[in-house]
Each structure stands twice: as C-alpha cells, then as structure tokens.
Write an enzyme that holds these catalytic residues in place. Structure first.
Site, PDB file in Angstrom:
ATOM      1  N   LYS A  15      -2.614   0.321 -17.029  1.00  0.00           N
ATOM      2  CA  LYS A  15      -3.363   1.311 -17.816  1.00  0.00           C
ATOM      3  C   LYS A  15      -3.680   0.734 -19.199  1.00  0.00           C
ATOM      4  O   LYS A  15      -4.791   0.907 -19.713  1.00  0.00           O
ATOM      5  CB  LYS A  15      -2.533   2.590 -17.998  1.00  0.00           C
ATOM      6  CG  LYS A  15      -2.389   3.459 -16.768  1.00  0.00           C
ATOM      7  CD  LYS A  15      -1.640   4.742 -17.153  1.00  0.00           C
ATOM      8  CE  LYS A  15      -1.445   5.669 -15.985  1.00  0.00           C
ATOM      9  NZ  LYS A  15      -0.692   6.888 -16.361  1.00  0.00           N
ATOM     10  N   ASP A  71      -2.219  10.967 -17.816  1.00  0.00           N
ATOM     11  CA  ASP A  71      -1.639  11.270 -16.511  1.00  0.00           C
ATOM     12  C   ASP A  71      -2.771  11.308 -15.499  1.00  0.00           C
ATOM     13  O   ASP A  71      -3.841  11.866 -15.763  1.00  0.00           O
ATOM     14  CB  ASP A  71      -0.870  12.587 -16.508  1.00  0.00           C
ATOM     15  CG  ASP A  71       0.080  12.641 -15.320  1.00  0.00           C
ATOM     16  OD1 ASP A  71       0.991  11.788 -15.245  1.00  0.00           O
ATOM     17  OD2 ASP A  71      -0.100  13.502 -14.425  1.00  0.00           O
ATOM     18  N   THR A  72      -2.531  10.668 -14.373  1.00  0.00           N
ATOM     19  CA  THR A  72      -3.576  10.513 -13.363  1.00  0.00           C
ATOM     20  C   THR A  72      -3.049  10.936 -12.004  1.00  0.00           C
ATOM     21  O   THR A  72      -1.879  10.713 -11.688  1.00  0.00           O
ATOM     22  CB  THR A  72      -4.029   9.035 -13.319  1.00  0.00           C
ATOM     23  OG1 THR A  72      -4.595   8.699 -14.584  1.00  0.00           O
ATOM     24  CG2 THR A  72      -5.059   8.793 -12.220  1.00  0.00           C
ATOM     25  N   PHE A 151      -4.621  -1.452  -9.415  1.00  0.00           N
ATOM     26  CA  PHE A 151      -3.214  -1.096  -9.176  1.00  0.00           C
ATOM     27  C   PHE A 151      -3.170   0.237  -8.430  1.00  0.00           C
ATOM     28  O   PHE A 151      -4.218   0.836  -8.141  1.00  0.00           O
ATOM     29  CB  PHE A 151      -2.454  -1.016 -10.510  1.00  0.00           C
ATOM     30  CG  PHE A 151      -2.904   0.109 -11.403  1.00  0.00           C
ATOM     31  CD1 PHE A 151      -4.040  -0.013 -12.175  1.00  0.00           C
ATOM     32  CD2 PHE A 151      -2.189   1.302 -11.455  1.00  0.00           C
ATOM     33  CE1 PHE A 151      -4.468   1.030 -13.000  1.00  0.00           C
ATOM     34  CE2 PHE A 151      -2.591   2.351 -12.285  1.00  0.00           C
ATOM     35  CZ  PHE A 151      -3.736   2.207 -13.047  1.00  0.00           C
ATOM     36  N   GLY A 152      -1.957   0.672  -8.125  1.00  0.00           N
ATOM     37  CA  GLY A 152      -1.773   1.985  -7.498  1.00  0.00           C
ATOM     38  C   GLY A 152      -2.587   2.131  -6.220  1.00  0.00           C
ATOM     39  O   GLY A 152      -2.524   1.286  -5.319  1.00  0.00           O
ATOM     40  N   TYR A 153      -3.384   3.196  -6.148  1.00  0.00           N
ATOM     41  CA  TYR A 153      -4.163   3.506  -4.946  1.00  0.00           C
ATOM     42  C   TYR A 153      -5.523   2.799  -4.926  1.00  0.00           C
ATOM     43  O   TYR A 153      -6.335   3.070  -4.042  1.00  0.00           O
ATOM     44  CB  TYR A 153      -4.387   5.024  -4.863  1.00  0.00           C
ATOM     45  CG  TYR A 153      -3.120   5.846  -4.696  1.00  0.00           C
ATOM     46  CD1 TYR A 153      -2.618   6.143  -3.429  1.00  0.00           C
ATOM     47  CD2 TYR A 153      -2.412   6.313  -5.808  1.00  0.00           C
ATOM     48  CE1 TYR A 153      -1.461   6.899  -3.276  1.00  0.00           C
ATOM     49  CE2 TYR A 153      -1.244   7.069  -5.663  1.00  0.00           C
ATOM     50  CZ  TYR A 153      -0.783   7.352  -4.398  1.00  0.00           C
ATOM     51  OH  TYR A 153       0.369   8.098  -4.235  1.00  0.00           O
ATOM     52  N   ASP A 154      -5.789   1.909  -5.860  1.00  0.00           N
ATOM     53  CA  ASP A 154      -7.114   1.266  -5.940  1.00  0.00           C
ATOM     54  C   ASP A 154      -7.577   0.603  -4.635  1.00  0.00           C
ATOM     55  O   ASP A 154      -8.764   0.702  -4.303  1.00  0.00           O
ATOM     56  CB  ASP A 154      -7.142   0.238  -7.083  1.00  0.00           C
ATOM     57  CG  ASP A 154      -7.349   0.891  -8.439  1.00  0.00           C
ATOM     58  OD1 ASP A 154      -7.774   2.066  -8.474  1.00  0.00           O
ATOM     59  OD2 ASP A 154      -7.085   0.238  -9.458  1.00  0.00           O
ATOM     60  N   LYS A 174     -14.756  -1.471 -12.529  1.00  0.00           N
ATOM     61  CA  LYS A 174     -13.960  -0.234 -12.443  1.00  0.00           C
ATOM     62  C   LYS A 174     -14.099   0.560 -13.746  1.00  0.00           C
ATOM     63  O   LYS A 174     -14.339   1.764 -13.725  1.00  0.00           O
ATOM     64  CB  LYS A 174     -12.481  -0.563 -12.164  1.00  0.00           C
ATOM     65  CG  LYS A 174     -11.620   0.687 -12.082  1.00  0.00           C
ATOM     66  CD  LYS A 174     -10.143   0.420 -11.823  1.00  0.00           C
ATOM     67  CE  LYS A 174      -9.358   1.739 -11.886  1.00  0.00           C
ATOM     68  NZ  LYS A 174      -7.904   1.558 -11.845  1.00  0.00           N
ATOM     69  N   HIS A 179     -12.372   7.232 -13.707  1.00  0.00           N
ATOM     70  CA  HIS A 179     -11.728   8.434 -14.259  1.00  0.00           C
ATOM     71  C   HIS A 179     -11.143   8.157 -15.649  1.00  0.00           C
ATOM     72  O   HIS A 179     -11.330   8.909 -16.579  1.00  0.00           O
ATOM     73  CB  HIS A 179     -10.634   8.873 -13.277  1.00  0.00           C
ATOM     74  CG  HIS A 179      -9.804   7.728 -12.735  1.00  0.00           C
ATOM     75  ND1 HIS A 179     -10.351   6.727 -11.982  1.00  0.00           N
ATOM     76  CD2 HIS A 179      -8.506   7.388 -12.907  1.00  0.00           C
ATOM     77  CE1 HIS A 179      -9.430   5.845 -11.675  1.00  0.00           C
ATOM     78  NE2 HIS A 179      -8.303   6.199 -12.235  1.00  0.00           N
TER      79      HIS A 179
HETATM   80  P1  ITT Z   1       2.887   6.383 -17.045  1.00  0.00           P
HETATM   81  O1  ITT Z   1       3.286   7.774 -16.641  1.00  0.00           O
HETATM   82  O2  ITT Z   1       3.985   5.635 -17.718  1.00  0.00           O
HETATM   83  O3  ITT Z   1       1.615   6.356 -17.828  1.00  0.00           O
HETATM   84  P2  ITT Z   1       2.533   5.969 -14.168  1.00  0.00           P
HETATM   85  O4  ITT Z   1       2.236   4.738 -13.360  1.00  0.00           O
HETATM   86  O5  ITT Z   1       3.754   6.784 -13.800  1.00  0.00           O
HETATM   87  O6  ITT Z   1       2.568   5.518 -15.710  1.00  0.00           O
HETATM   88  P3  ITT Z   1       0.788   8.222 -13.511  1.00  0.00           P
HETATM   89  O7  ITT Z   1       1.925   9.154 -13.357  1.00  0.00           O
HETATM   90  O8  ITT Z   1      -0.376   8.686 -14.307  1.00  0.00           O
HETATM   91  O9  ITT Z   1       1.240   6.842 -14.174  1.00  0.00           O
HETATM   92  O10 ITT Z   1       0.223   7.701 -12.138  1.00  0.00           O
HETATM   93  C1  ITT Z   1       0.302   8.435 -10.942  1.00  0.00           C
HETATM   94  C2  ITT Z   1       0.100   7.522  -9.770  1.00  0.00           C
HETATM   95  O11 ITT Z   1      -1.286   7.250  -9.618  1.00  0.00           O
HETATM   96  C3  ITT Z   1       0.811   6.168  -9.827  1.00  0.00           C
HETATM   97  O12 ITT Z   1       1.255   5.864  -8.517  1.00  0.00           O
HETATM   98  C4  ITT Z   1      -0.274   5.204 -10.229  1.00  0.00           C
HETATM   99  O13 ITT Z   1      -0.046   3.921  -9.688  1.00  0.00           O
HETATM  100  C5  ITT Z   1      -1.518   5.857  -9.623  1.00  0.00           C
HETATM  101  N1  ITT Z   1      -2.675   5.591 -10.464  1.00  0.00           N
HETATM  102  C6  ITT Z   1      -2.853   5.968 -11.756  1.00  0.00           C
HETATM  103  N2  ITT Z   1      -4.039   5.531 -12.212  1.00  0.00           N
HETATM  104  C7  ITT Z   1      -4.623   4.862 -11.190  1.00  0.00           C
HETATM  105  C8  ITT Z   1      -5.828   4.153 -11.038  1.00  0.00           C
HETATM  106  O14 ITT Z   1      -6.682   4.017 -12.049  1.00  0.00           O
HETATM  107  N3  ITT Z   1      -6.097   3.601  -9.858  1.00  0.00           N
HETATM  108  C9  ITT Z   1      -5.246   3.706  -8.826  1.00  0.00           C
HETATM  109  N4  ITT Z   1      -4.071   4.334  -8.881  1.00  0.00           N
HETATM  110  C10 ITT Z   1      -3.748   4.914 -10.055  1.00  0.00           C
END
Ligand code: ITT
Length: 192
Positions: A15, A71-72, A151-154, A174, A179
């Site tokens: 992030k 928060d995402t 990262f994450g769900y990308d 991206k 978002h």
């Molecule tokens: P912080 O709370 O410390 O900011 P986090 O990784 O816990 O970090 P979130 O709770 O916002 O962040 O993320 C929720 C989930 O969504 C987490 O599994 C992330 O990997 C995923 N995520 C967040 N932003 C994303 C993005 O831009 N693309 C893909 N996955 C994402």
C-alpha cells in the site's frame, strides 16, 4: 513549497509503495516502517469505513500526528458481498493471500456471476478533524491466479474494460484506475 507531513497508518508495504507513487511532491508521507514502528493495528469494526477510521484514530491518539489509514475489501456479488470487511482474514488469522485466494476460488467454483469490486476507504485526521474518501473499482474474479505484480487478491481480479488481472498490470497501470488511487486522489484534491 510548504510540505504536508502525513503518517500513513499501515503495516502493508505494498500500500505504501502504491500511495507514494500517486502523491505530488508537496506531500511527505511517512509509513510506520519509516518511523521505526512495526505494530499491528487492530481491525475489529463491522465496516470498511469503520476500520479505516479506527486505524487512523489509533495512531493519532498515540502519536498526535496528522495521519491517514486505508481499509480495503473485496466485495463479491454472488457471495453476498463477502469477503468484504473480512478480506484480510478470509482464510484465517495468518492473513495469507494465497490461502485467501484459494478459498475464494473454491467458493466461486460453480458460480456464473463473478462480478466483484474493490472498495477502499481512506480516513484522514488533519488538525484533529476526521475526513473519509472512498474509491471503488468494478471487475470480475478469474478462475485461476494470473500475474506476479501487486498483492493480495490482485492475481484474480480483472478490472472492468481490461483483459488482464491487476497481478498482470504494472503498478502504473493499476494506479491509473485502482480503488486506492481513486480514494487517494480525492484526499489530494481535498488537501490541495
Ligand atoms: P493495513 O490494515 O495494515 O493497512 P492490511 O493488509 O491488513 O494492511 P486491509 O485490511 O485493508 O490491509 O486489506 C484487506 C485485504 O485485502 C488484505 O488481504 C489485502 O491483501 C487485500 N487488499 C487490500 N488492498 C488490495 C489491493 O489493492 N489489491 C488486492 N488485494 C488487496
């Protein structure tokens, strides 16, 4: 030029990377890492907005600095909006992205409707006042992971109008539609 100093309350290095790329030069962003903090901020609220506000407030109360938090969540239509606010710990407390993706693909195995969206809420505390900014990108969930970027769900999310997942797009691509950058651009407009 007057510099605007802001603490970014996140422990997610990806992030920080994304946000630093979209910021104009007058912003001076420090991550928790930059100031030597590696604490996990609790995330127990029922909404994405609630969590963003909680995270920003948590750091503001501790350090009394201007701060923002992101928060995402990934909202999937045929799963009634899940994993949503529970996206990070969807497959368990370890917050493992591969496990989260595997669980998601399993839940969607026989589903025709694969529509989903990423939603980010950024909460900003500036001069003791709180403001929120939202960004949403619509898309679909693929059947397999593709791409090493992001990262994450990308790797399983194809934004609307594209044929590649966020995992296959570059950081710049991206950031041009995501978002997070939509929410961040609203914050930048507000401060500027
Ligand atoms: P912080 O709370 O410390 O900011 P986090 O990784 O816990 O970090 P979130 O709770 O916002 O962040 O993320 C929720 C989930 O969504 C987490 O599994 C992330 O990997 C995923 N995520 C967040 N932003 C994303 C993005 O831009 N693309 C893909 N996955 C994402």
């Amino acid at each position: 030029m007057t510099k605007i100093d802001l603490l970014f309350a996140t422990s997610n290095k990806n992030k920080v990377l994304e946000i630093k790329k979209v910021l104009p030069k007058e912003f001076n962003i420090k991550s928790l890492d930059d100031i030597g903090l590696c604490e996990e901020i609790p995330e127990n609220e029922n909404t994405i907005e609630g969590n963003a506000i909680f995270k920003a407030n948590y750091m503001y109360k501790k350090y009394n600095l201007n701060v923002f938090a992101d928060d995402t969540g990934l909202e999937v239509d045929s799963l009634n909006g899940k994993p949503g606010v529970h996206s990070a710990r969807y497959a368990g407390i370890s917050k493992n992205s591969t496990d989260n993706i595997n669980k998601l693909l399993k839940k969607l195995k026989n589903k025709k409707n694969r529509k989903a969206r990423f939603k980010t809420v950024i909460a900003l505390i500036l001069n003791s006042k709180i403001y929120t900014f939202e960004g949403v990108v619509e898309g679909i969930i693929t059947k397999k992971s593709k791409g090493e970027n992001g990262f994450g769900y990308d790797p399983v999310f194809i934004p609307r109008g594209y044929t590649k997942t966020f995992g296959e797009l570059s950081l710049e691509e991206k950031n041009s539609i995501s978002h997070r950058s939509l929410a961040m651009n609203k914050l930048i407009d507000f401060i500027s």
